[in-house]
Design a protein around this motif. Structure first.
Motif, PDB file in Angstrom:
ATOM      1  N   GLY A 102      44.441  48.026  26.534  1.00 64.36           N
ATOM      2  CA  GLY A 102      43.024  47.888  26.219  1.00 64.36           C
ATOM      3  C   GLY A 102      42.348  46.681  26.842  1.00 64.36           C
ATOM      4  O   GLY A 102      41.123  46.564  26.783  1.00 64.36           O
ATOM      5  N   LYS A 103      43.134  45.763  27.437  1.00 64.41           N
ATOM      6  CA  LYS A 103      42.556  44.544  28.002  1.00 64.41           C
ATOM      7  C   LYS A 103      42.747  44.406  29.506  1.00 64.41           C
ATOM      8  O   LYS A 103      42.338  43.413  30.094  1.00 64.41           O
ATOM      9  CB  LYS A 103      43.155  43.317  27.301  1.00 64.41           C
ATOM     10  N   ILE A 104      43.371  45.383  30.139  1.00 66.73           N
ATOM     11  CA  ILE A 104      43.675  45.253  31.565  1.00 66.73           C
ATOM     12  C   ILE A 104      42.402  45.082  32.392  1.00 66.73           C
ATOM     13  O   ILE A 104      42.303  44.158  33.215  1.00 66.73           O
ATOM     14  CB  ILE A 104      44.511  46.447  32.076  1.00 66.73           C
ATOM     15  N   ASP A 105      41.431  45.952  32.202  1.00 67.49           N
ATOM     16  CA  ASP A 105      40.193  45.856  32.998  1.00 67.49           C
ATOM     17  C   ASP A 105      39.460  44.543  32.741  1.00 67.49           C
ATOM     18  O   ASP A 105      38.964  43.911  33.676  1.00 67.49           O
ATOM     19  CB  ASP A 105      39.271  47.042  32.708  1.00 67.49           C
ATOM     20  N   GLU A 106      39.402  44.138  31.486  1.00 68.34           N
ATOM     21  CA  GLU A 106      38.718  42.886  31.119  1.00 68.34           C
ATOM     22  C   GLU A 106      39.393  41.682  31.778  1.00 68.34           C
ATOM     23  O   GLU A 106      38.726  40.819  32.348  1.00 68.34           O
ATOM     24  CB  GLU A 106      38.743  42.748  29.594  1.00 68.34           C
ATOM     25  N   GLU A 107      40.713  41.626  31.723  1.00 62.62           N
ATOM     26  CA  GLU A 107      41.433  40.504  32.331  1.00 62.62           C
ATOM     27  C   GLU A 107      41.359  40.549  33.850  1.00 62.62           C
ATOM     28  O   GLU A 107      41.231  39.510  34.498  1.00 62.62           O
ATOM     29  CB  GLU A 107      42.894  40.481  31.859  1.00 62.62           C
ATOM     30  N   ALA A 108      41.417  41.737  34.425  1.00 56.92           N
ATOM     31  CA  ALA A 108      41.285  41.858  35.883  1.00 56.92           C
ATOM     32  C   ALA A 108      39.925  41.338  36.326  1.00 56.92           C
ATOM     33  O   ALA A 108      39.821  40.603  37.317  1.00 56.92           O
ATOM     34  CB  ALA A 108      41.491  43.305  36.326  1.00 56.92           C
ATOM     35  N   ALA A 109      38.866  41.674  35.591  1.00 57.81           N
ATOM     36  CA  ALA A 109      37.524  41.193  35.926  1.00 57.81           C
ATOM     37  C   ALA A 109      37.440  39.677  35.782  1.00 57.81           C
ATOM     38  O   ALA A 109      36.859  38.988  36.627  1.00 57.81           O
ATOM     39  CB  ALA A 109      36.484  41.882  35.043  1.00 57.81           C
ATOM     40  N   ARG A 110      38.031  39.142  34.715  1.00 57.21           N
ATOM     41  CA  ARG A 110      38.005  37.682  34.489  1.00 57.21           C
ATOM     42  C   ARG A 110      38.716  36.956  35.618  1.00 57.21           C
ATOM     43  O   ARG A 110      38.211  35.972  36.161  1.00 57.21           O
ATOM     44  CB  ARG A 110      38.659  37.348  33.146  1.00 57.21           C
ATOM     45  N   LEU A 111      39.882  37.456  36.006  1.00 56.24           N
ATOM     46  CA  LEU A 111      40.660  36.766  37.034  1.00 56.24           C
ATOM     47  C   LEU A 111      40.062  36.939  38.423  1.00 56.24           C
ATOM     48  O   LEU A 111      40.112  36.006  39.232  1.00 56.24           O
ATOM     49  CB  LEU A 111      42.114  37.231  36.980  1.00 56.24           C
ATOM     50  N   THR A 112      39.476  38.087  38.721  1.00 53.54           N
ATOM     51  CA  THR A 112      38.818  38.230  40.030  1.00 53.54           C
ATOM     52  C   THR A 112      37.590  37.329  40.099  1.00 53.54           C
ATOM     53  O   THR A 112      37.292  36.778  41.162  1.00 53.54           O
ATOM     54  CB  THR A 112      38.459  39.691  40.351  1.00 53.54           C
ATOM     55  N   ALA A 113      36.911  37.118  38.990  1.00 58.56           N
ATOM     56  CA  ALA A 113      35.771  36.187  38.973  1.00 58.56           C
ATOM     57  C   ALA A 113      36.228  34.757  39.232  1.00 58.56           C
ATOM     58  O   ALA A 113      35.452  33.921  39.688  1.00 58.56           O
ATOM     59  CB  ALA A 113      35.033  36.282  37.642  1.00 58.56           C
ATOM     60  N   LYS A 114      37.507  34.469  38.966  1.00 59.63           N
ATOM     61  CA  LYS A 114      38.060  33.130  39.176  1.00 59.63           C
ATOM     62  C   LYS A 114      38.835  33.020  40.488  1.00 59.63           C
ATOM     63  O   LYS A 114      39.551  32.051  40.703  1.00 59.63           O
ATOM     64  CB  LYS A 114      38.960  32.747  38.006  1.00 59.63           C
ATOM     65  N   GLY A 115      38.752  34.033  41.346  1.00 61.46           N
ATOM     66  CA  GLY A 115      39.360  33.915  42.664  1.00 61.46           C
ATOM     67  C   GLY A 115      40.497  34.858  42.976  1.00 61.46           C
ATOM     68  O   GLY A 115      41.005  34.852  44.091  1.00 61.46           O
ATOM     69  N   ALA A 116      40.936  35.681  42.016  1.00 67.11           N
ATOM     70  CA  ALA A 116      41.971  36.667  42.319  1.00 67.11           C
ATOM     71  C   ALA A 116      41.349  37.817  43.101  1.00 67.11           C
ATOM     72  O   ALA A 116      40.130  37.999  43.109  1.00 67.11           O
ATOM     73  CB  ALA A 116      42.600  37.194  41.025  1.00 67.11           C
ATOM     74  N   LYS A 117      42.193  38.598  43.747  1.00 69.64           N
ATOM     75  CA  LYS A 117      41.732  39.766  44.502  1.00 69.64           C
ATOM     76  C   LYS A 117      42.494  40.985  43.996  1.00 69.64           C
ATOM     77  O   LYS A 117      43.724  40.956  43.890  1.00 69.64           O
ATOM     78  CB  LYS A 117      42.014  39.563  45.990  1.00 69.64           C
TER      79      LYS A 117
END
Length: 143
Positions: A102-117
């Motif tokens: 339930g949190k995969i998309d939310e965490e992926a968005a948070r981390l890409t906003a911080k520089g992940a790809k």
């Protein structure tokens, strides 16, 4: 016989990458004792060229580590080690971070906003994950 271990990630810039991962995981960057570093320099065990300043503090240039807030009993230490060469190929070992479906998309968005790809999304039966790369290109999965 069972052994303890730490995970070591090669990097061109250990301190910012340790900060990034500590934030990504909700962990803590290990504090480096400036007095100890200065003592090692004064005694001739290290040189000024082996240090740098990060976030206003004197630290060892060669590495930075993070650990789980509950300590090493909860999870192994992760060390970010300075290496001269950049990452060139896919990791042979990577971290899987279990955040819950339930949190995969939310965490992926948070981390890409911080520089992940985001690299790709995968599925095996009812399980799915997102593979990302940290700011230096090291792959990891969110599941």
């Amino acid at each position: 016989m069972a052994y303890d271990f730490q995970v070591v990630i090669d990097t061109g810039d250990p301190h910012p990458l340790a900060d990034w991962w500590a934030d990504a995981l909700g962990w803590k960057v290990e504090r480096q004792e400036e007095a100890f570093i200065r003592e090692m320099i004064e005694k001739g065990y290290a040189g000024e060229d082996e240090t740098t300043v990060h976030n206003g503090a004197l630290v060892w240039k060669s590495g930075a580590a993070i650990r789980h807030p509950d300590g090493l009993e909860r999870a192994p230490r992760v060390l970010f080690q300075l290496v001269p060469e950049p990452k060139r190929v896919k990791n042979r070992v990577h971290l899987d971070i279990r955040v819950g479906a339930g949190k995969i998309d939310e965490e992926a968005a948070r981390l890409t906003a911080k520089g992940a790809k985001e690299l790709h999304r995968g599925r095996q039966g009812p399980n799915w994950w997102v593979t990302l790369a940290d700011p230096e290109g090291n792959e990891f999965c969110l599941s």
